[in-house]
Motif scaffolding. Sequence first.
Motif, PDB file in Angstrom:
ATOM      1  N   CYS A  91       0.832  -1.197   0.000  1.00  0.00           N
ATOM      2  CA  CYS A  91       0.000   0.000   0.000  1.00  0.00           C
ATOM      3  C   CYS A  91       0.874   1.258   0.000  1.00  0.00           C
ATOM      4  O   CYS A  91       0.626   2.206  -0.753  1.00  0.00           O
ATOM      5  N   ALA A  92       1.899   1.273   0.845  1.00  0.00           N
ATOM      6  CA  ALA A  92       2.786   2.434   0.923  1.00  0.00           C
ATOM      7  C   ALA A  92       3.467   2.683  -0.415  1.00  0.00           C
ATOM      8  O   ALA A  92       3.590   3.838  -0.857  1.00  0.00           O
ATOM      9  N   ALA A  93       3.903   1.613  -1.075  1.00  0.00           N
ATOM     10  CA  ALA A  93       4.551   1.756  -2.375  1.00  0.00           C
ATOM     11  C   ALA A  93       3.595   2.311  -3.425  1.00  0.00           C
ATOM     12  O   ALA A  93       4.023   2.958  -4.384  1.00  0.00           O
ATOM     13  N   ALA A  94       2.289   2.062  -3.226  1.00  0.00           N
ATOM     14  CA  ALA A  94       1.272   2.566  -4.152  1.00  0.00           C
ATOM     15  C   ALA A  94       0.753   3.947  -3.760  1.00  0.00           C
ATOM     16  O   ALA A  94      -0.207   4.438  -4.360  1.00  0.00           O
ATOM     17  N   GLY A  95       1.367   4.561  -2.738  1.00  0.00           N
ATOM     18  CA  GLY A  95       0.934   5.886  -2.305  1.00  0.00           C
ATOM     19  C   GLY A  95      -0.252   5.869  -1.366  1.00  0.00           C
ATOM     20  O   GLY A  95      -0.918   6.894  -1.178  1.00  0.00           O
ATOM     21  N   GLN A  96      -0.532   4.717  -0.754  1.00  0.00           N
ATOM     22  CA  GLN A  96      -1.639   4.577   0.199  1.00  0.00           C
ATOM     23  C   GLN A  96      -1.050   4.320   1.584  1.00  0.00           C
ATOM     24  O   GLN A  96      -0.704   3.193   1.921  1.00  0.00           O
ATOM     25  N   ALA A  97      -0.963   5.385   2.392  1.00  0.00           N
ATOM     26  CA  ALA A  97      -0.264   5.284   3.677  1.00  0.00           C
ATOM     27  C   ALA A  97      -1.124   5.651   4.871  1.00  0.00           C
ATOM     28  O   ALA A  97      -0.654   5.594   6.003  1.00  0.00           O
ATOM     29  N   ARG A  98      -2.393   6.022   4.646  1.00  0.00           N
ATOM     30  CA  ARG A  98      -3.247   6.432   5.761  1.00  0.00           C
ATOM     31  C   ARG A  98      -4.057   5.238   6.266  1.00  0.00           C
ATOM     32  O   ARG A  98      -4.696   4.540   5.474  1.00  0.00           O
ATOM     33  N   PRO A  99      -4.048   4.947   7.565  1.00  0.00           N
ATOM     34  CA  PRO A  99      -4.778   3.787   8.096  1.00  0.00           C
ATOM     35  C   PRO A  99      -6.278   3.948   7.920  1.00  0.00           C
ATOM     36  O   PRO A  99      -6.816   5.055   7.993  1.00  0.00           O
ATOM     37  N   THR A 100      -6.961   2.837   7.700  1.00  0.00           N
ATOM     38  CA  THR A 100      -8.393   2.858   7.412  1.00  0.00           C
ATOM     39  C   THR A 100      -9.295   2.263   8.490  1.00  0.00           C
ATOM     40  O   THR A 100     -10.521   2.421   8.387  1.00  0.00           O
ATOM     41  N   PRO A 101      -8.804   1.548   9.522  1.00  0.00           N
ATOM     42  CA  PRO A 101      -9.721   1.111  10.583  1.00  0.00           C
ATOM     43  C   PRO A 101     -10.450   2.307  11.199  1.00  0.00           C
ATOM     44  O   PRO A 101      -9.869   3.394  11.349  1.00  0.00           O
ATOM     45  N   LEU A 102     -11.712   2.101  11.571  1.00  0.00           N
ATOM     46  CA  LEU A 102     -12.530   3.220  12.021  1.00  0.00           C
ATOM     47  C   LEU A 102     -13.597   2.772  13.004  1.00  0.00           C
ATOM     48  O   LEU A 102     -13.945   1.591  13.067  1.00  0.00           O
ATOM     49  N   LEU A 103     -14.090   3.736  13.770  1.00  0.00           N
ATOM     50  CA  LEU A 103     -15.248   3.554  14.636  1.00  0.00           C
ATOM     51  C   LEU A 103     -16.409   4.356  14.063  1.00  0.00           C
ATOM     52  O   LEU A 103     -16.223   5.487  13.599  1.00  0.00           O
ATOM     53  N   LEU A 104     -17.605   3.773  14.112  1.00  0.00           N
ATOM     54  CA  LEU A 104     -18.801   4.425  13.591  1.00  0.00           C
ATOM     55  C   LEU A 104     -19.851   4.509  14.684  1.00  0.00           C
ATOM     56  O   LEU A 104     -19.978   3.598  15.509  1.00  0.00           O
ATOM     57  N   ARG A 105     -20.629   5.605  14.657  1.00  0.00           N
ATOM     58  CA  ARG A 105     -21.671   5.801  15.657  1.00  0.00           C
ATOM     59  C   ARG A 105     -22.950   6.282  14.968  1.00  0.00           C
ATOM     60  O   ARG A 105     -22.924   7.218  14.167  1.00  0.00           O
ATOM     61  N   TYR A 106     -24.075   5.632  15.319  1.00  0.00           N
ATOM     62  CA  TYR A 106     -25.385   5.994  14.795  1.00  0.00           C
ATOM     63  C   TYR A 106     -26.342   6.195  15.966  1.00  0.00           C
ATOM     64  O   TYR A 106     -26.353   5.398  16.903  1.00  0.00           O
ATOM     65  N   GLY A 107     -27.166   7.247  15.890  1.00  0.00           N
ATOM     66  CA  GLY A 107     -28.230   7.484  16.847  1.00  0.00           C
ATOM     67  C   GLY A 107     -29.582   7.363  16.173  1.00  0.00           C
ATOM     68  O   GLY A 107     -29.680   6.953  15.010  1.00  0.00           O
ATOM     69  N   PRO A 108     -30.661   7.710  16.865  1.00  0.00           N
ATOM     70  CA  PRO A 108     -31.998   7.598  16.286  1.00  0.00           C
ATOM     71  C   PRO A 108     -32.108   8.374  14.962  1.00  0.00           C
ATOM     72  O   PRO A 108     -31.697   9.532  14.872  1.00  0.00           O
ATOM     73  N   GLY A 109     -32.626   7.712  13.944  1.00  0.00           N
ATOM     74  CA  GLY A 109     -32.772   8.322  12.629  1.00  0.00           C
ATOM     75  C   GLY A 109     -31.540   8.243  11.753  1.00  0.00           C
ATOM     76  O   GLY A 109     -31.587   8.618  10.575  1.00  0.00           O
ATOM     77  N   ASP A 110     -30.427   7.744  12.282  1.00  0.00           N
ATOM     78  CA  ASP A 110     -29.200   7.647  11.497  1.00  0.00           C
ATOM     79  C   ASP A 110     -29.179   6.381  10.652  1.00  0.00           C
ATOM     80  O   ASP A 110     -29.803   5.366  11.001  1.00  0.00           O
ATOM     81  N   TYR A 111     -28.409   6.423   9.576  1.00  0.00           N
ATOM     82  CA  TYR A 111     -28.297   5.288   8.658  1.00  0.00           C
ATOM     83  C   TYR A 111     -27.066   5.497   7.792  1.00  0.00           C
ATOM     84  O   TYR A 111     -26.482   6.590   7.756  1.00  0.00           O
ATOM     85  N   ASN A 112     -26.678   4.457   7.053  1.00  0.00           N
ATOM     86  CA  ASN A 112     -25.525   4.524   6.152  1.00  0.00           C
ATOM     87  C   ASN A 112     -25.961   4.033   4.781  1.00  0.00           C
ATOM     88  O   ASN A 112     -26.442   2.901   4.641  1.00  0.00           O
ATOM     89  N   ARG A 113     -25.833   4.891   3.777  1.00  0.00           N
ATOM     90  CA  ARG A 113     -26.225   4.500   2.425  1.00  0.00           C
ATOM     91  C   ARG A 113     -25.324   3.382   1.902  1.00  0.00           C
ATOM     92  O   ARG A 113     -24.182   3.222   2.336  1.00  0.00           O
ATOM     93  N   LEU A 114     -25.843   2.610   0.947  1.00  0.00           N
ATOM     94  CA  LEU A 114     -25.060   1.542   0.345  1.00  0.00           C
ATOM     95  C   LEU A 114     -23.812   2.114  -0.311  1.00  0.00           C
ATOM     96  O   LEU A 114     -23.869   3.121  -1.030  1.00  0.00           O
ATOM     97  N   HIS A 115     -22.670   1.470  -0.070  1.00  0.00           N
ATOM     98  CA  HIS A 115     -21.405   2.000  -0.568  1.00  0.00           C
ATOM     99  C   HIS A 115     -20.351   0.900  -0.614  1.00  0.00           C
ATOM    100  O   HIS A 115     -20.604  -0.246  -0.232  1.00  0.00           O
ATOM    101  N   GLN A 116     -19.155   1.281  -1.074  1.00  0.00           N
ATOM    102  CA  GLN A 116     -17.982   0.418  -1.077  1.00  0.00           C
ATOM    103  C   GLN A 116     -16.815   1.207  -0.481  1.00  0.00           C
ATOM    104  O   GLN A 116     -16.696   2.409  -0.697  1.00  0.00           O
ATOM    105  N   ASP A 117     -15.936   0.519   0.258  1.00  0.00           N
ATOM    106  CA  ASP A 117     -14.780   1.159   0.892  1.00  0.00           C
ATOM    107  C   ASP A 117     -13.531   0.895   0.050  1.00  0.00           C
ATOM    108  O   ASP A 117     -12.807  -0.076   0.285  1.00  0.00           O
ATOM    109  N   ILE A 118     -13.273   1.763  -0.924  1.00  0.00           N
ATOM    110  CA  ILE A 118     -12.217   1.526  -1.909  1.00  0.00           C
ATOM    111  C   ILE A 118     -10.896   2.160  -1.460  1.00  0.00           C
ATOM    112  O   ILE A 118      -9.893   1.481  -1.287  1.00  0.00           O
ATOM    113  N   TYR A 119     -10.824   3.488  -1.356  1.00  0.00           N
ATOM    114  CA  TYR A 119      -9.705   4.246  -0.786  1.00  0.00           C
ATOM    115  C   TYR A 119      -8.466   4.371  -1.669  1.00  0.00           C
ATOM    116  O   TYR A 119      -7.518   5.050  -1.297  1.00  0.00           O
TER     117      TYR A 119
END
Length: 211
Positions: A91-119
């Motif tokens: 990844c570093a050799a390809a110019g991709q050096a930022r870490p991608t693990p993440l925490l997500l939080r949703y409350g009432p009325g929240d949602y996540n649209r359909l997507h892909q995690d490409i980066y």
Amino acid sequence: MLPGLVGRAECAVLAGMLDDGKTAFRSTVIMARHGYGRGEYRYFARPLPAPVQTLREMLYPPLAEVANRWATRLAGQRTWPADHAGLVAECAAAGQARPTPLLLRYGPGDYNRLHQDIYGALVFPLQLVVLLDEPGRDFSGGEFLLVEGRARMQSRASVVPLAQGDAVVFPVRDRPVSASRGWARATMRHGVAEVRSGQRRTLGIIFHDAA
């Protein structure tokens, strides 16, 4: 499905990190500002917290075996290194050096649209999500959704039932499916249904880094 991958106490520790100061994270995204849905997510900075780094390193080798089997079925796809350190170096050799693990939080009325995690151009084909709260106790709604698209077919949706600490491993972008003439490519997207009450928090583990 990986039932009980993370224990209840560790789920609480990970979920609590969402309210830590900025030092643990490299960026915070308010989803509504970008049309992604509603809710927020925060990308960890390096060094990753020990539990997150351990999961990334521990789960990668068996998933790399799956990814390499997929590569033989989808002509033109590359093969993957045996350990996660090798992937990070590529990844570093390809110019991709930022870490991608993440925490997500949703409350009432929240949602996540359909997507892909490409980066970036280099995309490891599998990722996972760990549910950190207990459905029915901490929140209602918020089901994890997978949608599969295939050529000349209508899309197929799946709802993945998760309990606290359970993980689901799923394709980032596509996967091989058996077809009449060998193997075909199915395009995958994922999202989260609307949370009706409470708070739903998850840990996302993407194995490739971001550009």
